[in-house]
Write a protein that holds these residues in place. Structure first.
Motif, short mmCIF file in Angstrom:
data_model
loop_
_atom_site.label_atom_id
_atom_site.label_comp_id
_atom_site.label_asym_id
_atom_site.label_seq_id
_atom_site.Cartn_x
_atom_site.Cartn_y
_atom_site.Cartn_z
N ASN A 57 40.82 47.93 41.81
CA ASN A 57 41.80 47.59 42.60
C ASN A 57 41.78 48.24 44.03
O ASN A 57 41.40 49.35 44.27
N ASN B 227 43.43 42.26 44.00
CA ASN B 227 44.43 43.04 42.92
C ASN B 227 44.78 41.89 42.01
O ASN B 227 46.38 41.86 42.00
N ASP B 228 44.36 40.81 41.69
CA ASP B 228 44.89 39.62 40.77
C ASP B 228 46.12 38.99 41.44
O ASP B 228 46.93 38.27 40.81
N GLU C 250 38.99 31.98 42.64
CA GLU C 250 39.20 33.53 41.96
C GLU C 250 38.40 34.59 42.20
O GLU C 250 38.92 35.81 42.55
#
Length: 799
Positions: free
Chosen positions: A721, A661-662, A656
């Protein structure tokens, strides 16, 4: 009376035909053969004696066109008959040459430059229907005569900036040296001069191109379906061909401009056998830096120079050798305490041979050296930081013509790469607190073999298919860290290390890359083409900037960093209008990119011995549509190109903390959706022309801090981000006026060029930096390199 008129008319036609027959040039010695007569020849400049590369030779009676090769030579196979040959080359007067072919022979002609003729005559430097009839997609060839009509940058024509005016090609801004082609990074372009790769194609951080235009004959950009003889890069190939000196007479060029000057001389060492060309270019740009508003740039110093030497020898009319040497040097002192210098040096030797009418062989050996050094002479902690790369290789290409429109090419190449990523050397003459440090060298071997077959089926269909097999080895000596399985690769998860001996294979990669294109002709002026291209790239540019900088580090694929793999799909329609006066095309493409390099948050890249702990492999995709229209005829000529494109990245890993940016797609550093270029040239008179270039593009992505926090007494910016904001859009207008001055004496009859860069003073941001403000997040400020109109004046002379 009617009988007399008919008799006179018959006599006139008969007499004219007899005169025309007498004017036809008999080629060859009559030996009784009726078919397959081999007729060769060479085209040269009437004034300089230089070979004219890429000129067209058209046999009107059979509608056959040949293109002169890198030595200005052409070859025809004709039956015994009368023919009319037409010789064309961009910027030169067309030659109509009637012949009577009776046997094997040669035609050697000279062509004279045309001074901006205003008549409605199209001058092509290639087959005017080549864009329609060939199976090439995304391949654009431009001669230096065409580029001379563009507005010069700081006094001279710039090759890299000229390439960036083409559809699908862009730069991230002013003073940027790299090219971004169809959503690819700057490292995905292989730039070659005389067959040798060049790793930093710039002077002064991109303000000038590292190639002297006086020694360049032409160049070809491949950005869609790349011929199988090229490999090692994912996006494009820019192949720059050098000029060879005259075999008959001495001559040269001279230019003095606002910030730089250059001179070249060429001529025969042994007449008709061996020629030489030597060119030098240097700058005196410091006065311009001193006039800039930025205080750091105003107190800086800059110098650059480059030299080219080319030897060309003809063994006979079918075999020749070319040796090319190139060296460039730059140094830039920022605020007078830190000097950055870099050097490009390359040399190559090429053998070209023709065996009969069907077989051709090209062999090129080359060596390229690139290094940069940072000298810190601030008086405290003085040091030198050095890095470099050596590339030595050999390429062999064999082409066999199976028929008029049917040929096959086979060959191979191999090269050895050595990279010195970085070495920190403290100044031994000062009490420096800097400790010496050296990153391990990298060694690799890259090879490939290929086959390509091009043929036509009737007048409607044309095919080009082939494949390239690439083989790569990552070699010792090297000590490699070993990391725990199923855990992130970082310094905390090291479980050991392994040492490899000199030449020992550490990692091997290989890949099979098919390439195919199909052309279907709707009519003689319209065609549709489709193609697929697969490329492998084993070298990567490690940089957190959007453009090539001399401090960037090149990195070879190893057991942690896999090669980039690029699959590209292309579709296009091409149409010419009004006798090839107008050329138009629309192309769409999609790219899938594997193993693109991205960086962990806060990555430390400089002097990093274990780069695998700082980088993350990601996915990339790029897609777009390219519109192109060009006018070749009349007082107004030029072209327009528009590209809508996207270049996206995504990083998803099992860990993770490494996901960016996910896991969503985000723009690459050089993603610019809209890119428009308009170029026009207006021929005012036979001695004067006016040209203008306007360019517009979307601002590139940037990451802004969203907040700040205090840690250990320091204010730190918080970034969440990546690449979700953009700098302001880019646009600029450049104009130039070119005129010949006719005075008494040859040395007063040169070309004057007056240009204004950035006519309306647009402050296009080169970069964004942030400054801390009390009580608010860090504030963004823009740095503009060329924020005011910049006039330049240059004078050039050919003798």
């Amino acid at each position: 009376m009617k009988k007399i008129i008919i008799l006179l008319t018959f006599f006139v036609f008969f007499f004219n035909g007899w005169i025309l027959a007498q004017q036809r040039n008999v080629v060859g010695r009559d030996i009784g053969e009726l078919k397959n007569l081999k007729i060769g020849g060479r085209l040269t400049d009437q004034i300089t004696g230089e070979a004219l590369v890429g000129a067209t030779v058209t046999v009107k009676e059979i509608d056959k066109t040949e293109i002169t090769n890198s030595n200005g030579m052409f070859n025809l196979v004709l039956d015994r008959a009368e023919y009319t040959l037409e010789f064309r080359y961009v910027g030169y007067e067309t030659i109509i040459y009637p012949i009577v072919a009776v046997g094997e022979g040669r035609i050697n002609l000279t062509m004279i430059q045309e001074d901006f003729t205003l008549d409605d005559v199209v001058i092509f430097g290639r087959d005017p229907e080549q864009n329609i009839r060939s199976t090439d997609m995304g391949a654009i060839s431009i001669s230096m005569n065409t580029l001379k009509e563009l507005p010069p940058f700081l006094g001279e024509v710039d090759i890299i900036r000229s390439v960036a005016t083409l559809p699908g090609v862009s730069q991230v801004g002013e003073a940027s040296s790299g090219l971004n082609v169809r959503g690819g990074g700057a490292d995905q372009n292989l730039i070659m001069f005389a067959g040798a790769p060049v790793y930093n194609p710039s002077h002064l951080f991109g303000l000038f191109t590292a190639f002297n235009p006086d020694v360049v004959n032409d160049f070809t950009l491949y950005k869609a379906i790349i011929p199988t003889r090229y490999g090692g890069r994912g996006s494009s190939i820019l192949d720059i061909g050098p000029k060879s000196g005259s075999l008959t007479r001495w001559g040269g060029d001279f230019m003095v401009g606002t910030v730089s000057g250059k001179a070249s001389v060429n001529g025969p060492i042994v007449k008709d056998v061996l020629s030489a060309q030597v060119s030098f270019r240097g700058s005196y740009i410091n006065w311009l830096l001193n006039s800039l508003k930025n205080p750091d740039l105003r107190t800086s110093q800059a110098n650059f120079n480059d030299i080219n030497a080319i030897l060309y020898g003809e063994i006979n009319e079918n075999h020749n050798l070319t040796y090319s040497f190139y060296r460039s040097y730059d140094d830039f002192a920022l605020a007078s305490d830190t000097t950055i210098s870099w050097t490009n040096q390359s040399q190559s030797i090429r053998y070209s041979g023709r065996f009969g009418e069907k077989a051709n062989l090209d062999v090129i050996g080359f060596q390229t050296l690139y290094d940069f050094t940072i000298f810190n002479q601030s008086g405290i902690n003085n040091f030198d930081l050095k890095s470099g790369i050596t590339d030595t290789g050999l390429r062999v290409n064999f082409t066999y013509n199976l028929g008029a429109n049917n040929r096959i090419s086979v060959g191979g190449d191999t090269k050895q790469l050595t990279i010195q990523p970085g070495e920190l050397i403290p100044d031994g003459n000062s009490e420096s607190g800097v400790l010496p440090q050296k990153v391990q060298n990298e060694y690799g071997r890259e090879s490939g073999v290929y086959l390509q077959h091009e043929f036509e089926l009737g007048e409607k269909f044309g095919f080009s298919y082939g494949a390239r097999y690439d083989f790569y080895q990552y070699l010792g000596p090297r000590t490699v860290k070993e990391y725990a399985e199923n855990l992130p690769i970082n310094s905390g998860n090291v479980i050991g290390e392994r040492t490899y001996e000199d030449g020992e294979v550490i990692q091997t990669y290989d890949g099979f890359g098919p390439r195919v294109s199909v052309r279907y002709s709707l009519d003689s002026r319209t065609s549709i083409k489709a193609g697929y291209n697969k490329m492998y790239q084993f070298i990567h540019l490690i940089s957190n900037t959007a453009t090539i900088a001399p401090t960037d580090v090149w990195k070879l694929s190893d057991q942690f960093l896999k090669p980039q793999i690029v699959d590209q799909y292309s579709l296009g329609i091409y149409k010419n209008f009004k006798g090839n006066i107008f050329e138009t095309s629309v192309e769409v493409y999609y790219k899938d990119i594997q193993n693109v390099v991205e960086y962990k948050d806060g990555a430390r890249l400089l002097l990093q011995n274990d780069l695998e702990t700082e980088i993350i492999p990601g996915q990339g995709q790029a897609y777009g549509i390219e519109l192109y229209a060009k006018k070749n005829l009349g007082r107004i000529t030029g072209w327009a190109s528009y590209t809508y494109s996207r270049a996206l990245r995504r990083v998803i890993t099992p860990f993770e903390e490494e996901i960016i940016n996910d896991g969503d797609w985000f723009p690459a550093n050089f993603d610019k959706p809209h890119d428009l270029t308009l170029i026009g040239n207006y021929k005012i008179s036979t001695l004067t022309s006016f040209s203008a270039t306007f360019s517009y593009s979307t601002g590139r992505p940037v990451t802004f801090p969203e907040a700040k926090f205090d840690f250990a007494g320091n204010s730190l910016a918080y970034f969440r981000n990546r690449n979700l904001q953009r700098i302001p859009d880019y646009h600029r207008l450049d104009v130039s006026l070119n005129f010949k001055f006719q005075g008494k004496g040859k040395f007063f009859e040169g070309d004057w060029t007056f240009a204004i860069m950035n006519v309306y003073g647009r402050k296009n941001p080169f970069s964004i930096f942030f400054a801390d403000q009390a009580g608010s997040p860090p504030q963004a400020y823009r740095l503009a390199i060329l924020g005011v109109p910049l006039p330049t004046l240059s004078y050039s002379l050919k003798f």
